[in-house]
Write an enzyme that holds these catalytic residues in place. Structure first.
Site, PDB file in Angstrom:
ATOM      1  N   ILE A  39       5.129   5.458  -6.216  1.00 35.56           N
ATOM      2  CA  ILE A  39       5.632   4.631  -7.317  1.00 35.56           C
ATOM      3  C   ILE A  39       4.491   3.914  -8.055  1.00 35.56           C
ATOM      4  O   ILE A  39       4.659   3.495  -9.198  1.00 35.56           O
ATOM      5  CB  ILE A  39       6.666   3.610  -6.763  1.00 35.56           C
ATOM      6  N   GLN A 103      -1.873  -0.857   5.801  1.00 38.13           N
ATOM      7  CA  GLN A 103      -0.613  -0.101   5.689  1.00 38.13           C
ATOM      8  C   GLN A 103       0.493  -1.022   5.190  1.00 38.13           C
ATOM      9  O   GLN A 103       0.691  -2.109   5.744  1.00 38.13           O
ATOM     10  CB  GLN A 103      -0.229   0.473   7.058  1.00 38.13           C
ATOM     11  N   HIS A 109       3.294   8.180   6.791  1.00 34.06           N
ATOM     12  CA  HIS A 109       3.202   8.917   5.527  1.00 34.06           C
ATOM     13  C   HIS A 109       1.767   9.351   5.296  1.00 34.06           C
ATOM     14  O   HIS A 109       0.823   8.667   5.681  1.00 34.06           O
ATOM     15  CB  HIS A 109       3.695   8.084   4.335  1.00 34.06           C
ATOM     16  N   HIS A 111      -0.751  10.305   2.166  1.00 37.64           N
ATOM     17  CA  HIS A 111      -0.963  10.304   0.720  1.00 37.64           C
ATOM     18  C   HIS A 111      -1.695  11.602   0.360  1.00 37.64           C
ATOM     19  O   HIS A 111      -2.699  11.955   0.995  1.00 37.64           O
ATOM     20  CB  HIS A 111      -1.870   9.145   0.296  1.00 37.64           C
TER      21      HIS A 111
HETATM   22  P1  AMP Z   1       0.436   2.441   2.530  1.00 36.95           P
HETATM   23  O1  AMP Z   1      -0.408   1.306   2.028  1.00 36.95           O
HETATM   24  O2  AMP Z   1      -0.395   3.568   3.088  1.00 36.95           O
HETATM   25  O3  AMP Z   1       1.494   1.961   3.499  1.00 36.95           O
HETATM   26  O4  AMP Z   1       1.132   3.072   1.275  1.00 36.95           O
HETATM   27  C1  AMP Z   1       2.451   2.810   0.891  1.00 36.95           C
HETATM   28  C2  AMP Z   1       2.650   3.448  -0.460  1.00 36.95           C
HETATM   29  O5  AMP Z   1       4.026   3.494  -0.734  1.00 36.95           O
HETATM   30  C3  AMP Z   1       1.974   2.720  -1.621  1.00 36.95           C
HETATM   31  O6  AMP Z   1       1.048   3.600  -2.258  1.00 36.95           O
HETATM   32  C4  AMP Z   1       3.144   2.360  -2.535  1.00 36.95           C
HETATM   33  O7  AMP Z   1       2.832   2.441  -3.912  1.00 36.95           O
HETATM   34  C5  AMP Z   1       4.193   3.374  -2.120  1.00 36.95           C
HETATM   35  N1  AMP Z   1       5.583   2.994  -2.366  1.00 36.95           N
HETATM   36  C6  AMP Z   1       6.183   1.823  -2.044  1.00 36.95           C
HETATM   37  N2  AMP Z   1       7.482   1.858  -2.385  1.00 36.95           N
HETATM   38  C7  AMP Z   1       7.704   3.081  -2.927  1.00 36.95           C
HETATM   39  C8  AMP Z   1       8.839   3.725  -3.476  1.00 36.95           C
HETATM   40  N3  AMP Z   1      10.040   3.122  -3.542  1.00 36.95           N
HETATM   41  N4  AMP Z   1       8.706   4.987  -3.955  1.00 36.95           N
HETATM   42  C9  AMP Z   1       7.517   5.609  -3.912  1.00 36.95           C
HETATM   43  N5  AMP Z   1       6.401   5.048  -3.391  1.00 36.95           N
HETATM   44  C10 AMP Z   1       6.488   3.807  -2.911  1.00 36.95           C
END
Ligand code: AMP
Length: 126
Positions: A39, A103, A109, A111
């Site tokens: 997002i 995180q 997840h 990326h």
């Molecule tokens: P992390 O910091 O590795 O936990 O990454 C979490 C990621 O999730 C971040 O890059 C956010 O931008 C992404 N994110 C959070 N909410 C959503 C959502 N509803 N849809 C898509 N991505 C999201």
């Protein structure tokens, strides 16, 4: 069960996406994994791949998931990169876990980023 497994929060944002409670911009899905656009993209292409099971981290996933789940997840990563057209110029995989990695969402997840020169992986130590 691993120590991280007990801290899985079934109301995290990715769990809600998997249950269809909030939308996502889907790229790819198989039996064990879902890929969707981040997002808040940090590169021209920025997609997240998540397992469908309740796993917090890579070590939690590899300790508790079945071979089929692990294979399905990794196949989803590869197939997603292919579908995004990233294989020629390349891309980066990144998985954060825990506070040192900052995180944000405690559901495993990966990326996938690409679409430009991504620079070096980390800033040099100060
Ligand atoms: P992390 O910091 O590795 O936990 O990454 C979490 C990621 O999730 C971040 O890059 C956010 O931008 C992404 N994110 C959070 N909410 C959503 C959502 N509803 N849809 C898509 N991505 C999201």
């Amino acid at each position: 069960m691993t120590d991280t497994a007990v801290s899985y929060d079934p109301d995290n944002i990715f769990a809600k996406i998997l249950r269809g409670e909030i939308p996502c911009n889907k790229v790819f899905e198989n039996e064990h994994a879902l890929a969707f656009h981040d997002i808040n993209p940090q590169a021209p292409v920025h997609v997240l791949v998540i397992p469908k099971g309740e796993y917090v981290s890579p070590e939690d996933f590899t300790a508790r998931a079945s071979d089929a789940e692990i294979a399905g997840f990794m196949r989803a990563v590869g197939e997603t990169a292919r579908q995004l057209g990233l294989t020629a110029n390349g891309y980066r995989l990144l998985a954060n876990h825990g506070p040192d990695s900052r995180q944000e969402v405690a559901h495993l997840h990966v990326h996938i980023t690409g679409g430009r020169d991504l620079g070096r992986l980390l800033e040099p130590e100060a």
